[in-house]
Design an enzyme around this catalytic site. Structure first.
Site, short mmCIF file in Angstrom:
data_model
loop_
_atom_site.label_atom_id
_atom_site.label_comp_id
_atom_site.label_asym_id
_atom_site.label_seq_id
_atom_site.Cartn_x
_atom_site.Cartn_y
_atom_site.Cartn_z
N HIS A 166 -45.89 51.26 43.60
CA HIS A 166 -47.01 51.96 43.95
C HIS A 166 -48.09 51.09 44.82
O HIS A 166 -49.43 51.44 44.90
CB HIS A 166 -47.94 52.41 42.43
N GLY A 215 -43.50 55.25 47.74
CA GLY A 215 -42.61 55.81 46.80
C GLY A 215 -43.37 56.99 45.99
O GLY A 215 -42.86 57.75 45.37
N HIS A 216 -44.68 56.60 45.83
CA HIS A 216 -45.71 57.91 45.20
C HIS A 216 -46.54 58.09 46.21
O HIS A 216 -47.24 57.30 46.70
CB HIS A 216 -46.37 57.25 44.23
N HIS A 294 -40.75 64.57 41.20
CA HIS A 294 -41.79 64.13 40.55
C HIS A 294 -42.98 64.83 40.88
O HIS A 294 -43.30 65.13 42.27
CB HIS A 294 -41.94 62.65 40.65
N GLU A 346 -41.05 63.69 34.52
CA GLU A 346 -42.57 64.42 34.95
C GLU A 346 -42.28 65.23 36.17
O GLU A 346 -42.95 65.27 37.12
CB GLU A 346 -43.38 63.33 35.27
N GLU A 362 -48.35 68.39 34.08
CA GLU A 362 -49.32 67.16 34.02
C GLU A 362 -50.60 67.75 34.82
O GLU A 362 -50.37 68.49 35.62
CB GLU A 362 -48.77 66.09 34.70
N CYS A 442 -53.63 58.28 34.34
CA CYS A 442 -53.96 58.76 35.86
C CYS A 442 -54.71 60.29 35.74
O CYS A 442 -55.25 60.44 36.64
CB CYS A 442 -52.41 59.16 36.47
N CYS A 443 -54.36 60.89 34.74
CA CYS A 443 -55.24 62.11 34.50
C CYS A 443 -56.60 62.30 34.43
O CYS A 443 -57.30 63.01 35.05
CB CYS A 443 -54.59 63.07 33.63
O1 FUB Z 1 -47.27 57.15 38.86
C1 FUB Z 1 -48.48 57.24 39.05
C2 FUB Z 1 -48.94 58.44 38.19
O2 FUB Z 1 -48.52 58.24 36.87
C3 FUB Z 1 -48.15 59.88 38.41
O3 FUB Z 1 -48.80 60.63 39.42
C4 FUB Z 1 -48.26 60.36 36.86
O4 FUB Z 1 -47.24 61.28 36.98
C5 FUB Z 1 -48.10 59.14 36.23
O5 FUB Z 1 -46.63 58.72 36.28
ZN ZN Z 2 -51.83 62.35 35.43
#
Ligand code: FUB
Ligand code: ZN
Length: 676
Positions: A166, A215-216, A294, A346, A362, A442-443
């Protein structure tokens, strides 16, 4: 840049006045932002620690030590995604704790604060945010590198594990925060930190350098935004590079894995990309047809792709966005605007697999869907994008936060039975009540940033056309066709479908375009005489000379609707969901008792639904009652199986409340889909 593409307004130019949404934005300002700052500083009793401030301060000390030529010995090396203090021991001052992407939580918080400052300056809030900015800048290494995880666990391992670690995700969130902070304050301290980290990254990756990609995803859309903010083309080019290298052969994720394996003396693995579907890296993005892997990653990728299509006028990329959009909305979208059906990774599941009780959905994924939708609207105004954006915002995004802003859902099921969530390992991801914070948080700050920037979803404009995508009351100033005018939109969709847009000041020549929402019945529209109008792609266009006092009124009928899903969704077979306007409704135990699965509704009697209001946690919210039936509960000793007879039911009245407001009256059952 696509010439006819549209842009959101600066948040300096639009102020949300809507009775419902202004309260939400105010709640974020007054309650959520202070709460989340405490969370980032581990000051919320009994909540999962964030470690954000801890990590930033520790990294700043490490950076200062390195600058002073002192030896910095990382407290521990780790390839783990999450690092926690050793059982029974106190946290070490200079150790990194939490998930590898913990830095991003504070960046999102700062972004939310910046949006709030654009709406209304506040020197105390700005001073508090400045402290966060200073903490971040102090944690930046001399060569621009900025990621507390690697600074604290071994900088020499930086950029060796892009797939899971990340760094580029944290970079993306840093950029998003830096751009917002710059827009809010005119200060370039954080923007320069983002630039310096960007330089550090682009000195390594690029068309004639090393291959690699996040990766994200998120860096793609963030870099596009930095390009739009600064005009510096290198950021657009880096975003484009990340998009184009993704999923190509040999897989960069496989290659980095092999480098790590070689260091441990392990044999090489195949380098083909096909293994990396989870990361949307199994094929070049331009070939993609199905939303997979994901869910948040997929939505952020799509958002970056849509930006690229617009800013690079790239028809091939746009076609890929179109296919992915269709994949989501035709086969993988919950009625609540949530995406990502399975908790396993997820992730998106196969087409039409949309379970209600085990749903993941999510909050961040719904936010990502709104990002994607807004960007598709910028590319081409089609009301279907705004329909989905609205569906996500009014339902899953809002459900992610309690009405008092002090607790949050990460997972958003469409059916919940607390006793099951608490005892059944298959439901362990579904929390029956909102949480104060999360180890992986994260949310909550993602909700804070999207709600604070809501003005950027309401309208977008080209040089001579202003599009009204969402009917959310607001005051805005636009420059159309070279002159400026102020408009006031009055709306309150939680009550009714009456919308009035008036020119409050100034004059302009141009077109106003009004979305015809999919949920609306016949719209009655009144526009001033002499204005030419026509309909296209779900928008009513009105072109003319607009001057102070001009008014457009729209009356959308907003009937209660009974909806069913495609018969291919087996989880909702024979079930009905009720909606009104953009809101999805649900039944809660507080109004309907336990065992909500025993309720039977009569969808053809939907006209008998009675609208009412209910006071939930101090808020007056729309609700409805419907005539229905309830299966009689069996006697205590009744057998498990018995000869078939028609079900015995009794009359009942079913009460439904907005899905976003569920679980604000204590723990209890909830169901969106009710049996016919
Ligand atoms: O990996 C970073 C964040 O944390 C992702 O966007 C969410 O799904 C959670 O895994
Ligand atoms: Zn989140």
């Amino acid at each position: 840049m696509r010439s006819e593409s549209s842009q959101p307004l600066s948040l300096h130019s639009i102020r949300v006045t809507d009775p419902f949404w202004a309260r939400e934005i105010g709640l974020i300002r007054q309650a959520v932002i202070p709460y989340q700052w405490n969370a980032l500083n581990d000051q919320i009793p009994d909540a999962a620690p964030s470690w954000w401030a801890h990590n930033m301060r520790a990294a700043a000390r490490a950076v200062a030590a390195k600058k002073a030529g002192k030896l910095f010995i990382p407290a521990h090396h780790s390839d783990r995604i999450e690092t926690l203090p050793e059982e029974g021991k106190k946290p070490q001052e200079d150790a990194f704790y939490g998930f590898v992407f913990q830095d991003s939580d504070g960046y999102k918080w700062l972004e939310a604060v910046s949006y709030q400052l654009m709406a209304k300056p506040d020197s105390a809030l700005q001073a508090q945010a400045q402290k966060a900015v200073d903490m971040i800048c102090a944690a930046q290494e001399e060569d621009g590198y900025l990621d507390t995880y690697y600074t604290l666990t071994g900088r020499e391992r930086a950029f060796t594990y892009l797939r899971d670690h990340h760094e580029l995700y944290c970079f993306g969130h840093l950029v998003e925060a830096a751009v917002a902070w710059h827009q809010a304050t005119g200060k370039d301290d954080l923007l320069n930190a983002a630039r310096r980290f960007g330089e550090c990254i682009s000195s390594k990756y690029g068309p004639d350098k090393e291959r690699g990609c996040p990766g994200h995803e998120i860096a793609e859309m963030a870099l596009m935004r930095m390009y739009e903010e600064t005009g510096e083309e290198q950021w657009r080019d880096l975003a484009k590079f990340f998009l184009d290298v993704r999923g190509t052969e040999p897989s960069t994720f496989a290659q980095e894995e092999n480098r790590r394996r070689a260091a441990k003396g392990l044999p090489e693995l195949p380098v083909s990309a096909e293994r990396y579907e989870y990361y949307q890296a199994n094929m070049p993005v331009r070939d993609m047809k199905e939303a997979v892997g994901h869910a948040v990653r997929q939505m952020y990728l799509c958002s970056g792709m849509a930006d690229e299509a617009r800013l690079c006028d790239d028809a091939e990329m746009e076609a890929a966005c179109d296919r992915l959009w269709q994949s989501v909305v035709r086969e993988k979208l919950y009625i609540t605007g949530g995406v990502g059906a399975t908790h396993v990774g997820e992730a998106f599941s196969r087409p039409f697999d949309l379970p209600n009780d085990t749903a993941y959905s999510e909050t961040c994924a719904a936010i990502g869907l709104a990002f994607f939708a807004r960007r598709m609207l910028q590319l081409k105004p089609q009301s279907s994008y705004a329909d989905v954006m609205e569906q996500a915002l009014y339902n899953t995004v809002l459900a992610g936060m309690a009405l008092d802003g002090q607790s949050f859902f990460y997972v958003n099921p469409l059916e919940a039975v607390p006793a099951a969530c608490e005892t059944d390992a298959r439901l362990s991801h579904v929390k029956p009540v909102r949480q104060k914070w999360f180890g992986c948080a994260c949310c909550p700050p993602n909700i804070a940033r999207i709600v604070s920037s809501l003005g950027q979803y309401i309208v977008t404009q080209t040089k001579d056309t202003l599009y009204f995508h969402l009917y959310i009351g607001s005051d805005l100033t636009v420059n159309l066709g070279g002159t400026s005018m102020s408009l006031r939109m009055e709306a309150d969709l939680l009550k009714n479908g009456d919308v009035r847009i008036s020119v409050a000041d100034g004059q302009a020549v141009g077109t106003l375009a009004f979305r015809d929402p999919a949920w609306a019945g016949n719209a009655q529209v009144k526009i001033p005489a002499g204005v030419k109008s026509w309909s296209e792609n779900g928008y009513l266009y009105a072109k003319g000379i607009w001057k102070q006092g001009d008014q457009i009124t729209i009356h959308f009928t907003m009937p209660v609707k009974a909806l069913k899903a495609s018969p291919l969704v087996k989880e909702t077979m024979g079930q009905v969901c009720f909606t009104r306007g953009p809101l999805v409704f649900c039944a809660e135990e507080a109004d309907n008792g336990k065992n909500l699965h025993l309720l039977r509704v009569l969808p053809d009697q939907v006209a008998e639904a009675r609208e009412k209001t209910m006071l939930i946690d101090g808020m007056t919210l729309p609700a409805m009652t419907l005539p229905g039936r309830r299966l009689k509960e069996p006697a205590a000793n009744a057998p498990l199986y018995m000869p078939w007879t028609p079900a015995e039911t009794e009359e009942t009245e079913i009460t439904l409340i907005p899905y976003f407001a569920w679980n604000n009256r204590g723990k209890g059952e909830m169901r969106v889909w009710l049996a016919e």
